[in-house]
Design a protein around this motif. Structure first.
Motif: not given
Length: 727
Positions: A81-83, A120, A124, A128, A131-132, A425, A428, A591
């Motif tokens: 997850s993002w977090n 968000t 980036w 980054r 990753w997304e 972010e 999650p 975060d």
């Protein structure tokens, strides 16, 4: 590359293997990849053990990545997850006892909102983004919105028509405001934008698109919607240009009337240059009236307008499909009545338009429009506005409603599901739950899902953590307020319960949330060190303290009203101490760091002047939004370390100082005068350059434990007196 995947692009085995290496570098050699065809035009994946390896098969790279994620969740009990991520692969290496085959019920799995690119993703870099894109692929996303880098196309088109540096500087926004520029809401704010930065963003977009396409995604590119530089009306006075005033106090933008021949002419130039620069997958986004009202509600006009927009795409790309955000149908429901909507949708040939039902989980449009009058449409979860930090979301509806729509005899040409959040972010668990629908055709048993989610996220089963998640489901995740539940700390200081874009109503029992926090504290001795657990512990503790701040503020407001100034003074000190404690808590997790946001902005600047401009963009968006008189200040507020001590606390200190000064002089506190003064301080902060930490400080578990011990009894006592908080 090998075999022929659907959509005209060959199956890229190399891209799938490289994704596995990025996700599981230590275990990549334990996986093999193979192609299998779609089933009834729907993506498919399979996985099975083959000797000491796992064989992942899919109809494209997204399907293969989804097979990997299925293995991670179902057999390795991991969660990305993002977090917070858990990728601790068990020993022995998990095998697949029987072959698994999954067919998605959805042709399209959409991702992003225009606003996500700013709330968000403004700053980036490629790392980054990479990753997304992997995250999207792992979760079955095949239809991402791809807007980065388009300013270079706008620049080439208008300069080819004779527009100058001065004209373009008055047109392009700064990097934190590009999506509103792309939608025709504003010009120039936060600019100028340098040609070097535009080129960097174009180069970044090429990387994004290459990676997305290599995995079998079909990105949605922008198209021409009529937005022209302010000087257009002077250069071409005979051409009809509509002045569009957005709903906030910003200068008007200018949009070419679709009925004019130049609309098609410029639209053709734009799309030709766009395809030359980025290629195409024949999907184009166009939203001419985002949060603005068309000049006429006449059905003939609206039909003609829509026809011209589509024809401007089709003139360049005969396979063009218009992808339309459905926000305007929610934002202007009194304008977009059945007659107007039918006129719009009937203007575009069937299968050449896809409507995004942008906020289906709260306010679905499909069930009041005969499922968009026969056009293709996508059920979308919006959830978050402005990238705000608040725990909320109706998990019951999210678990149920997408499948219910899919199975409804009235859902017409429903063709997929999507995520259309303004910011990511955060929360999650809500997004993990929604993404279960990508490969799912059976009802989600939420209690069982939450137990499995907690195990995957934390790396082991824990009874206290399971109890916490049961409570979270029945509190923060039982309701979905439109804006979430905000802390009054983030609002412009006031004695009122709520203030502009700060909504403090709590639709659940706050003492129960305190118990969820206690259960996580109990679990912390066993689960400390788990990335996902430590994020959740900090986030739940933050929410408990944020909720308490609202009770404390209402209490000192009552003291002031009752002229109980001794208690008012004590509680104002306690309120400021709470702000410090929240800042300290959030400093323990990457975060929640303001410094990461600001420093990411500065890193993109190529010189001192540009770095300062980008930092001002970054500061402005999350505070005032525009200038000091902007009427949507705090729309994108952030509960981050750095924001509490650097922005929110000084505002409240000035508020308390002014209240005490007024009281000492025997006068009533003047809220209007205070706000007029504080705007100037806020604008100075937006233009400031003081540094904020971008590295964590302190231990999340120890800090959360200390704050729970400090505040739990105090909070329980306050809630017992504050009956309005318990609903």
């Amino acid at each position: 590359m090998s075999q022929s995947a659907e959509g005209g692009r060959p199956f890229n085995k190399k891209a799938s293997l490289e994704l596995i290496k990025r996700v599981l570098p230590k275990y990549a050699s334990r996986f093999e990849v193979a192609y299998i065809p779609q089933e009834n035009n729907k993506d498919v994946f399979e996985l099975e053990s083959k000797g000491d390896k796992i064989l992942l098969k899919g109809s494209n790279g997204v399907a293969v990545a989804s097979a990997l994620n299925y293995w991670l969740k179902s057999y390795a009990k991991c969660e990305i997850s993002w977090n917070g991520t858990n990728l601790n692969i068990p020993v022995p290496f998990p095998t697949v006892p029987e072959r698994v085959r999954k067919v998605t019920p959805h042709e399209y799995r959409y991702y992003f909102n225009y606003c996500t690119f700013n709330y968000t993703a403004t700053w980036w870099d490629w790392e980054r983004w990479q990753w997304e894109i992997d995250f999207m692929a792992l979760n079955g996303i095949n239809m991402p919105l791809a807007l980065t880098g388009q300013n270079s196309v706008w620049d080439k088109v208008y300069r080819s028509m004779g527009f100058t540096d001065k004209d373009m500087d008055a047109f392009f926004s700064g990097p934190a405001y590009t999506n509103w520029f792309w939608m025709g809401n504003l010009d120039a704010w936060g600019g100028p934008m340098s040609k070097k930065f535009m080129q960097q963003q174009e180069d970044l977009q090429k990387k994004i698109l290459e990676r997305e396409r290599s995995l079998g995604m079909t990105p949605i590119l922008p198209s021409f919607t009529g937005h022209v530089p302010p000087s257009f009306k002077d250069r071409f006075p005979e051409v009809k240009v509509n002045t569009q005033q957005w709903g906030i106090n910003v200068a008007p933008a200018y949009v070419l009337n679709p009925e004019t021949p130049m609309f098609k002419e410029i639209g053709k130039k734009f799309l030709t240059e766009l395809i030359k620069t980025f290629g195409t997958d024949h999907l184009y986004s166009a939203d001419t009236f985002n949060e603005m009202t068309p000049v006429s509600n006449d059905s003939t006009y609206l039909n003609g307008m829509a026809k011209k927009i589509y024809e401007s795409m089709a003139a360049v790309d005969s396979q063009a499909v218009w992808v339309m955000q459905g926000w305007m149908f929610l934002d202007r429901p009194n304008f977009w009545e059945p007659t107007q909507m039918k006129a719009l949708f009937s203007a575009v040939p069937k299968n050449k338009l896809i409507a995004l039902d942008l906020n289906s989980e709260l306010y679905p449009v499909w069930n009041r429009t005969e499922a968009f009058y026969g056009q293709k449409w996508i059920w979308c979860m919006l959830h978050n506005f402005g990238g705000r930090i608040s725990m909320f979301g109706d998990m019951g509806r999210i678990a149920n409603d997408p499948l219910e729509a899919l199975n409804s005899e009235n859902s017409g040409n429903m063709s997929g599901i999507g995520l259309t959040m303004e910011g990511i972010e955060q929360n999650p668990a809500v997004y993990s739950l929604m993404l279960e629908h990508v490969w799912n055709t059976k009802p989600i048993q939420l209690d069982d899902w939450l137990k499995d989610y907690a195990q995957r996220r934390y790396g082991k089963k824990n009874a206290a953590a399971e109890k916490a998640w049961k409570i979270l489901r029945n509190t923060v995740y039982s309701h979905q307020p439109w804006w979430g539940t905000n802390s009054i700390i983030t609002g412009r200081p006031t004695f009122a319960k709520e203030t502009a874009w700060t909504y403090t109503d709590i639709p659940y029992n706050t003492t129960e949330l305190l118990e969820a926090c206690r259960q996580l504290i109990v679990a912390s001795d066993e689960l400390k060190g788990s990335d996902g657990f430590e994020y959740d512990l900090v986030d739940v503790t933050r929410q408990v303290l944020a909720n308490y701040s609202n009770v404390l503020q209402e209490s000192f407001a009552m003291d002031y009203q009752n002229k109980n100034f001794a208690d008012f003074d004590k509680k104002s000190v306690k309120f400021l101490e709470l702000i410090d404690d929240m800042d300290m808590l959030l400093a323990t997790r990457k975060d929640f760091l303001l410094g990461r946001w600001l420093n990411s902005a500065k890193r993109l600047g190529s010189n001192k002047q540009e770095k300062k401009l980008f930092e001002r963009n970054a500061r402005d968006l999350i505070t005032l939004w525009l200038d000091k008189d902007c009427n949507i200040h705090e729309y994108a507020c952030k509960e981050w370390s750095g924001m509490f001590k650097g922005f929110y606390k000084p505002r409240w200190q000035q508020f308390f100082a002014e209240v005490k000064k007024s009281t000492a002089n025997g006068k009533q506190f003047d809220q209007e005068q205070f706000e007029n003064n504080i705007k100037n301080w806020e604008w100075d902060w937006v233009n400031g350059t003081e540094a904020y930490a971008d590295k964590v400080n302190g231990h999340p578990v120890n800090t959360a434990k200390a704050l729970f011990a400090k505040y739990s009894a105090e909070i329980n006592k306050a809630y017992s007196k504050h009956t309005n908080t318990q609903k």
